[in-house]
Write an enzyme that holds these catalytic residues in place. Structure first.
Site, PDB file in Angstrom:
ATOM      1  N   VAL A  84       0.849  -1.198   0.000  1.00 35.94           N
ATOM      2  CA  VAL A  84       0.000   0.000   0.000  1.00 35.94           C
ATOM      3  C   VAL A  84       0.881   1.243   0.000  1.00 35.94           C
ATOM      4  O   VAL A  84       1.685   1.460   0.908  1.00 35.94           O
ATOM      5  CB  VAL A  84      -0.947   0.011   1.209  1.00 35.94           C
ATOM      6  CG1 VAL A  84      -1.811   1.280   1.187  1.00 35.94           C
ATOM      7  CG2 VAL A  84      -1.829  -1.237   1.214  1.00 35.94           C
ATOM      8  N   LYS A  85       0.712   2.043  -1.027  1.00 36.60           N
ATOM      9  CA  LYS A  85       1.518   3.255  -1.210  1.00 36.60           C
ATOM     10  C   LYS A  85       0.779   4.433  -0.588  1.00 36.60           C
ATOM     11  O   LYS A  85      -0.343   4.766  -0.991  1.00 36.60           O
ATOM     12  CB  LYS A  85       1.754   3.473  -2.701  1.00 36.60           C
ATOM     13  CG  LYS A  85       2.917   4.369  -3.060  1.00 36.60           C
ATOM     14  CD  LYS A  85       3.133   4.307  -4.566  1.00 36.60           C
ATOM     15  CE  LYS A  85       4.302   5.155  -5.013  1.00 36.60           C
ATOM     16  NZ  LYS A  85       4.419   5.137  -6.486  1.00 36.60           N
ATOM     17  N   VAL A  86       1.415   5.069   0.400  1.00 31.85           N
ATOM     18  CA  VAL A  86       0.774   6.090   1.228  1.00 31.85           C
ATOM     19  C   VAL A  86       1.574   7.391   1.140  1.00 31.85           C
ATOM     20  O   VAL A  86       2.809   7.363   1.221  1.00 31.85           O
ATOM     21  CB  VAL A  86       0.702   5.625   2.701  1.00 31.85           C
ATOM     22  CG1 VAL A  86       0.033   6.665   3.577  1.00 31.85           C
ATOM     23  CG2 VAL A  86      -0.032   4.275   2.804  1.00 31.85           C
TER      24      VAL A  86
END
Length: 219
Positions: free
Chosen positions: A86-88
């Site tokens: 998950v790219k945050v």
């Protein structure tokens, strides 16, 4: 050092995978749009298609900016496939979400890192990867490689397991310099990765070998 390809183009991903050096993929909404992938379900299907090609590490970026929405979106992305990271974004609620994801065993990539302090916060929160953007720093006459070096020093000082994922790579020399400085991962366009293959002396040397072989074989 791991090699990720920074694209949503399936043909390019397959080419890098076939080369035998690919460790993962990074994407973002801009890269999806570049490939004409629009609409939530189409984006989800595209992530699934990418996961079918590569062995691991497919960064899928949330577009939410509040804690609750980042968590909701990130959990949905992570549920698509165990390969999803998950790219945050590096914002306050993003850091909070990274801490939450870390406690749940969900891998994260903290993106839009432009300072060592930002990378330190992300590592403290338990990010799997931090993504310092070299090229964008170079664009404003700042040295992105110095940032890689600073983050490496800090992480080594305190034994952080967070991996440095050098992003916004513009060419082969960026990749080599990141390797020299100890970046754990680079993510780059296919052209930059394939560019590592090229050297004029290799080309001329091969041409000479082939010509000599043809003479020896009487061709």
């Amino acid at each position: 050092m791991k090699f990720f390809i920074d694209t949503a183009n399936l043909d390019q991903i397959k080419e890098a995978q076939d080369l035998g050096i690919l460790d993962g993929v990074t994407t973002n909404p801009s890269l999806m749009a570049k490939e004409g992938i629009t609409g939530e379900q189409n984006v989800i299907n595209h992530y699934k298609a990418i996961c079918d090609i590569v062995d691991d590490n497919v960064s899928a970026e949330v577009i939410s900016t509040t804690f609750d929405e980042i968590v909701k979106e990130g959990e949905a992305l992570a549920a698509l496939n165990p390969k999803i990271v998950v790219k945050v974004p590096m914002i306050k609620d993003g850091v909070k979400a990274i801490k939450y994801f870390s406690s749940k065993g969900i891998k994260t990539n903290c993106t839009l890192i432009f300072s060592a302090g930002q990378a330190l916060l992300a590592a403290k929160a338990g990010a799997t990867y931090v993504s310092p953007f070299l090229g964008r720093l170079d664009d404003i006459s700042s040295d992105g490689l110095v940032l890689i070096e600073d983050i490496r020093t800090i992480f080594d000082n305190y034994g952080y397991e967070t991996q440095i994922l050098a992003a916004s790579i513009r060419g082969p020399l960026h990749i080599v310099n990141c390797a020299k400085l100890g970046a754990d991962v680079i993510t780059a366009p296919l052209a930059a990765i394939v560019g590592l293959l090229k050297h004029p002396l290799t080309d001329s040397g091969l041409a000479t070998f082939l010509a000599d072989h043809a003479k020896a074989a009487g061709k």
